[in-house]
Design an enzyme around this catalytic site. Structure first.
Site, PDB file in Angstrom:
ATOM      1  N   ASP A   1     -12.154 -23.188  35.783  1.00 52.21           N
ATOM      2  CA  ASP A   1     -10.911 -22.322  35.810  1.00 52.21           C
ATOM      3  C   ASP A   1     -11.099 -20.897  36.260  1.00 52.21           C
ATOM      4  O   ASP A   1     -12.225 -20.463  36.116  1.00 52.21           O
ATOM      5  CB  ASP A   1     -10.327 -22.263  34.532  1.00 52.21           C
ATOM      6  N   ASN A  42      -1.653 -28.512  28.236  1.00 52.02           N
ATOM      7  CA  ASN A  42       0.000 -27.878  27.994  1.00 52.02           C
ATOM      8  C   ASN A  42       0.972 -28.605  28.686  1.00 52.02           C
ATOM      9  O   ASN A  42       0.829 -28.972  30.056  1.00 52.02           O
ATOM     10  CB  ASN A  42      -0.194 -26.353  28.408  1.00 52.02           C
ATOM     11  N   GLY A  45       3.370 -22.889  27.458  1.00 49.30           N
ATOM     12  CA  GLY A  45       2.607 -21.845  28.530  1.00 49.30           C
ATOM     13  C   GLY A  45       2.168 -22.743  29.554  1.00 49.30           C
ATOM     14  O   GLY A  45       1.347 -21.981  30.340  1.00 49.30           O
ATOM     15  N   GLN A  46       2.374 -24.011  30.089  1.00 47.26           N
ATOM     16  CA  GLN A  46       2.297 -24.524  31.242  1.00 47.26           C
ATOM     17  C   GLN A  46       2.534 -23.574  32.433  1.00 47.26           C
ATOM     18  O   GLN A  46       3.623 -23.420  32.696  1.00 47.26           O
ATOM     19  CB  GLN A  46       2.600 -26.040  31.233  1.00 47.26           C
ATOM     20  N   SER A  47       1.512 -23.344  33.335  1.00 46.68           N
ATOM     21  CA  SER A  47       1.904 -22.496  34.440  1.00 46.68           C
ATOM     22  C   SER A  47       1.600 -23.033  35.888  1.00 46.68           C
ATOM     23  O   SER A  47       2.177 -22.674  36.792  1.00 46.68           O
ATOM     24  CB  SER A  47       0.841 -21.221  34.170  1.00 46.68           C
ATOM     25  N   HIS A  67      -3.232 -31.129  34.343  1.00 48.46           N
ATOM     26  CA  HIS A  67      -4.624 -30.711  33.956  1.00 48.46           C
ATOM     27  C   HIS A  67      -4.778 -30.593  32.738  1.00 48.46           C
ATOM     28  O   HIS A  67      -4.178 -30.193  31.682  1.00 48.46           O
ATOM     29  CB  HIS A  67      -4.767 -29.245  34.826  1.00 48.46           C
ATOM     30  N   HIS A  99      -7.461 -29.022  29.995  1.00 44.48           N
ATOM     31  CA  HIS A  99      -8.542 -27.982  30.187  1.00 44.48           C
ATOM     32  C   HIS A  99      -9.660 -28.403  29.017  1.00 44.48           C
ATOM     33  O   HIS A  99      -9.408 -29.162  27.967  1.00 44.48           O
ATOM     34  CB  HIS A  99      -8.028 -26.821  29.425  1.00 44.48           C
TER      35      HIS A  99
END
Ligand code: 5GP
Ligand code: ZN
Length: 116
Positions: free
Chosen positions: A33, A89, A95-97, A102, A104
């Site tokens: 990341d 997420n 808060g998925q951006s 993906h 984490h």
């Protein structure tokens, strides 16, 4: 493999932009990341674009789904001998951006619970 032209993680899958990769095969790519939240913070992405977990679950093969989870476990074992956390997420509340699924994988420090 089916990717989307303007998706940032598809660009990493296609090797069009650099990433610090730690694993790659037919089904998944994993890379560090950019903004790590733990000493080890890697992202595991399917090589086929899906916006989020729900879309992935609807469209993936059993093999694709199993590989995502197994890759997260392999990376957890490699980087987090003392334990690790896998997080996905989905949506605004979580808060998925980045809108390419993906997982984490976080390791290398004590992780508090519940998450924020
Ligand atoms: P989300 O909030 O969607 O669950 O997580 C997106 C993650 O992707 C964030 O932790 C963010 O730091 C990471 N990220 C965003 N853009 C890039 C990028 O271009 N390269 C890498 N390696 N990580 C990225
Ligand atoms: Zn994508």
């Amino acid at each position: 493999m089916s990717t989307v032209p303007d998706c940032i993680f598809c660009k990493i899958v296609r090797k069009e932009i650099p990433a610090n990769e730690v694993l790659r095969d037919e089904h998944v790519v994993a890379f560090r990341d950019l903004n790590p939240q733990a000493p080890t913070h890697v992202l595991v992405v399917p090589t086929t674009h899906a916006q989020h977990l729900s879309e992935f679950a609807r469209n993936t093969t059993d093999q694709g789904a199993a590989r995502l989870l197994a890759a997260a476990a392999e990376l957890g074992a490699r980087f987090g001998p003392g334990g690790y956390r896998v997080v996905i997420n989905e949506g605004e509340d979580a808060g998925q951006s980045v809108h390419h699924l993906h997982a984490h994988v976080l390791a290398g420090r004590k992780l508090s619970w519940p998450p924020g």
